[in-house]
Design a protein around this motif. Structure first.
Motif, short mmCIF file in Angstrom:
data_model
loop_
_atom_site.label_atom_id
_atom_site.label_comp_id
_atom_site.label_asym_id
_atom_site.label_seq_id
_atom_site.Cartn_x
_atom_site.Cartn_y
_atom_site.Cartn_z
N PHE A 20 0.82 -1.22 0.00
CA PHE A 20 0.00 0.00 0.00
C PHE A 20 0.85 1.27 0.00
CE2 PHE A 20 -3.44 -2.74 1.98
CZ PHE A 20 -4.24 -2.74 0.83
N ASP A 57 -4.19 -6.37 5.58
CA ASP A 57 -4.91 -6.99 4.50
C ASP A 57 -4.13 -8.29 4.24
OD1 ASP A 57 -7.13 -6.53 2.80
OD2 ASP A 57 -5.85 -5.80 1.16
N HIS A 59 -4.49 -11.47 2.01
CA HIS A 59 -5.21 -12.22 0.98
C HIS A 59 -4.52 -13.54 0.61
CE1 HIS A 59 -7.84 -8.86 0.32
NE2 HIS A 59 -6.93 -8.08 -0.23
N HIS A 76 -2.37 -8.00 -4.39
CA HIS A 76 -1.68 -7.23 -3.35
C HIS A 76 -1.83 -7.93 -2.01
CE1 HIS A 76 -5.89 -6.00 -3.13
NE2 HIS A 76 -5.67 -5.79 -1.84
N GLU A 108 -14.58 -10.38 0.31
CA GLU A 108 -13.83 -9.13 0.43
C GLU A 108 -14.20 -8.51 1.76
OE1 GLU A 108 -11.37 -7.48 0.30
OE2 GLU A 108 -11.34 -6.32 -1.57
ZN ZN Z 1 -7.11 -5.94 -0.44
#
Ligand code: ZN
Ligand code: VGL
Length: 190
Positions: A20, A57, A59, A76, A108
């Motif tokens: 980010f 985050d 993932h 990402h 999400e």
């Molecule tokens: Zn994300």
């Protein structure tokens, strides 16, 4: 910005992960400028014996939000990669509570409200356990995770503050819109 923390406060540092930051897979413009401000917030939070929470985050490689799966974002913050690591310039105190979100391939979650520790402890339980009444929020990105997290927290009845200097948006106009929405829901944006 001069906040005095106490032990009923939590500082929530949202997603200060390499991907980010400028140069990362989903770099937020000027994202690096929040780092010194967040360092100061962490110091102030420690001095006031506030609870410090860092969200990430997190993932799986096949997450539905990635272009490869038809989602809106480049890949990402893939679990256990360098891009998902916290930025090295922020030294979190040892008692910082790390919570992860969006780790299910088909779900999400921009909000950190449903994020949880590796032991499965969710953010609301952490806040309750630590008798938190006020949350100070900073981090990335203002128009997604910071916005969604702040809305969920204010709706859950927490006194919720967002530190403007300590957040940036992926899209500047969306960031301005986020501030208007947050303010209308009673989040203090300072
Ligand atoms: Zn994300
Ligand atoms: C986020 C875009 C994609 C965020 C997460 O945490 O703000 N934004 N995934």
């Amino acid at each position: 910005m001069d906040i005095k923390f106490n032990s009923n406060d939590a500082l929530l540092v949202v997603d200060i992960q390499n991907d980010f930051l400028p140069g990362g897979a989903l770099g937020v413009p000027e994202g690096d400028q929040v780092i010194p401000v967040i360092k100061d917030l962490i110091t102030a939070a420690q001095q006031g014996q506030a609870t410090i929470i860092a969200s990430r985050d997190w993932h799986p490689v096949n997450h539905m939000s990635f272009h490869e799966q038809g989602g809106p974002w480049p890949a990402h913050c893939v679990q256990n990669t360098q891009g998902a690591e916290f930025h090295k310039d922020i030294k979190y105190p040892d008692n910082t509570i790390v919570v992860s979100k969006a780790f299910e391939p088909t779900l999400e979650s921009y909000s950190a409200f449903n994020a949880q520790t590796t032991e499965g402890l969710a953010l609301p339980e952490i806040l309750q356990k630590n008798k938190i009444t006020r949350i100070i929020i900073c981090g990335l990105a203002l128009d997604y995770c910071v916005k969604a997290s702040s809305l969920d927290l204010v709706k859950a009845g927490f006194d919720t503050l967002v530190i403007k200097e300590a957040t940036r948006a992926i899209n500047e106009e969306d960031g301005e819109e986020a501030i208007r929405i947050l303010s209308s829901f009673g989040v203090q944006v300072i």
